[in-house]
Design an enzyme around this catalytic site. Sequence first.
Site, mmCIF file in Angstrom:
data_model
loop_
_atom_site.group_PDB
_atom_site.id
_atom_site.type_symbol
_atom_site.label_atom_id
_atom_site.label_comp_id
_atom_site.label_asym_id
_atom_site.label_seq_id
_atom_site.Cartn_x
_atom_site.Cartn_y
_atom_site.Cartn_z
ATOM 1 N N ASP A 228 -0.829 -52.254 33.046
ATOM 2 C CA ASP A 228 -1.331 -53.624 33.079
ATOM 3 C C ASP A 228 -1.038 -54.319 31.746
ATOM 4 O O ASP A 228 -1.186 -53.734 30.669
ATOM 5 C CB ASP A 228 -2.842 -53.574 33.330
ATOM 6 C CG ASP A 228 -3.457 -54.936 33.519
ATOM 7 O OD1 ASP A 228 -3.072 -55.628 34.476
ATOM 8 O OD2 ASP A 228 -4.338 -55.315 32.713
ATOM 9 N N GLU B 5 6.652 -34.298 29.201
ATOM 10 C CA GLU B 5 6.014 -32.988 29.086
ATOM 11 C C GLU B 5 5.722 -32.397 30.469
ATOM 12 O O GLU B 5 5.593 -31.177 30.623
ATOM 13 C CB GLU B 5 4.696 -33.099 28.314
ATOM 14 C CG GLU B 5 4.836 -33.510 26.863
ATOM 15 C CD GLU B 5 3.480 -33.810 26.234
ATOM 16 O OE1 GLU B 5 2.443 -33.473 26.857
ATOM 17 O OE2 GLU B 5 3.453 -34.386 25.127
#
Length: 566
Positions: free
Chosen positions: A223, A278
């Site tokens: 956002d 990751e």
Amino acid sequence: MTGELIHAGTTPTQWWQNAVIYQIYPRSFATTKGGIGNLAGITERLDHIAKLGADAVWLSPFYLSPQKDAGYDVADYRQVDPLFGTNEEAFALFDRAHELGLKVIVDLVPNHTSDAHKWFQAALAGGPDAPERDLYYFRPGRGEDGIEPPNNWTSVFHGPAWSRVKDRADAPGSTWENDDSWYLHMFDSSQPDLNWENPQVRAEFADILRFWLERGVDGFRVDVAHGLVKDPALPDWEWNWNMVTGGTGLPEDAPRAPMWDQDGVHEIYRQWRGVLDEFGPDRMLVAEAWVETEQDLAKYVRSDEMSQSFNFAFLATPFAAQPLRTVITSSLQAMDAVGAPTTWVLSNHDVVRATSRMGLKKTGKGPDGIRPGDEQPDVTLGHSRALAAHLLQAGLPGSCYIYQGEELSLPEHMTLPDEVREDPTFFRTQGAEAGRDGQRVPIPWEADKPAFGFSPDGQSWLPQPAEWAQFAVDTQAADAGSSLHFFTRMFQLRRELHMGNAALVDVAAKADYLHYISSYAGRADIEIIVAFDEPVELGADAQIVIATAEIHEGALPANSAAWIRR
């Protein structure tokens, strides 16, 4: 046919590069109890989205929140608000989505927190010297006794972008008697902006990302992605938000907006890209970034940053041949330059529904809500244009987003009583603007049930128009000619014909209609044609693949679209 090649086609390596992504607004999708949508209700209805042919769902915020801006004021980023359920119910939703073959994107709100967040509460309680104040933008006021805001910035929700600490209703009296500080909020006063120059803010959000990634989410919609970094000088700026977001545009001599699209945001997203990596190469970020040009937008999706960025220029473009042709070409070229997919969007929880705004005299981004005293859309025209725009979007290379209810051709709710409105925009403009509640009304599922099956007890947090029975999912499922069947067929064809990965050639560059050739190895070319004010002759050899209107004597009617073969 010959024409201008505007996109060479791609070979997808990740799911989001050609995905159809369905936005769920949790308050208004479905519920198992009460009048507000919940996660359990979403889980029960996920098969609707899978049958529609979407590849992923995007969930608007469900975090702990005072709900002063429908959850975009977050108090705890790791906790589901009891209004929507529990963390366990969120995890069950993720699991069910994955069982149905749907990826899950969750909303992240990093520009600001709720004023109920523990950091902001500590910043208030600790007074002017509280270390937590550096997590936000607290500044002394200007003028005698600091009675003027630190600068002249205005809120996206209208009014000043600064509030004085001692003017808050929860000011504890003597603690703040000598506190002339103000705090920045580019949205509502209950949404203080975070200071992303503070390492603690960066570390916290990296941990929030890992929290949800470990629990199975496939990506994040970010956002206000363009707003995290501000010019540290916080200079005055005499222009306004609307001029940056598809409005009139800034004057050529206007300085860069000091609160939007600063270069520093890209360092943040490069760090986030490392966090997602990751967990493997298939986790994604999509930017809600309102910027001035497609080239500015493309910076967010360079190879070491985000995966997608909403193409709001496409949403804001009038329904007319030349403006659409221009934005389609420039968007594809800008994204191709950085090796990213173009992410098409026609609707979301912040704009008037496509069926209604495309029936107005002026099409494009549309007004901020529609009420009975405002210009009323031409319902038939708006429906035709919206279907045509969706078929155009689905045929273009890249990915596309659909807002819940668009597959039903739901119109805007334009007769909401003012006393039920909840959007901060309505209140901050003292009712001058209707706000966004009209596009957030709960979905009609079953025509003959109370609240149209949205809730088991017939409650609905916003009232639904009685005429929405004709738009209900069960009504449309039983009608082969319905919008629901059209969208399902459209997305099926989009996948089967590899439209999201195809090359695109413009063969009518100067015409008052759109005519593209979609080419993909191993299948016949597909022609995408959109008619506007006048019908378009398709030719005797045209074979209709899908069309938004009935073809009469070889002519595509005005305000309609078709995919054809020859």
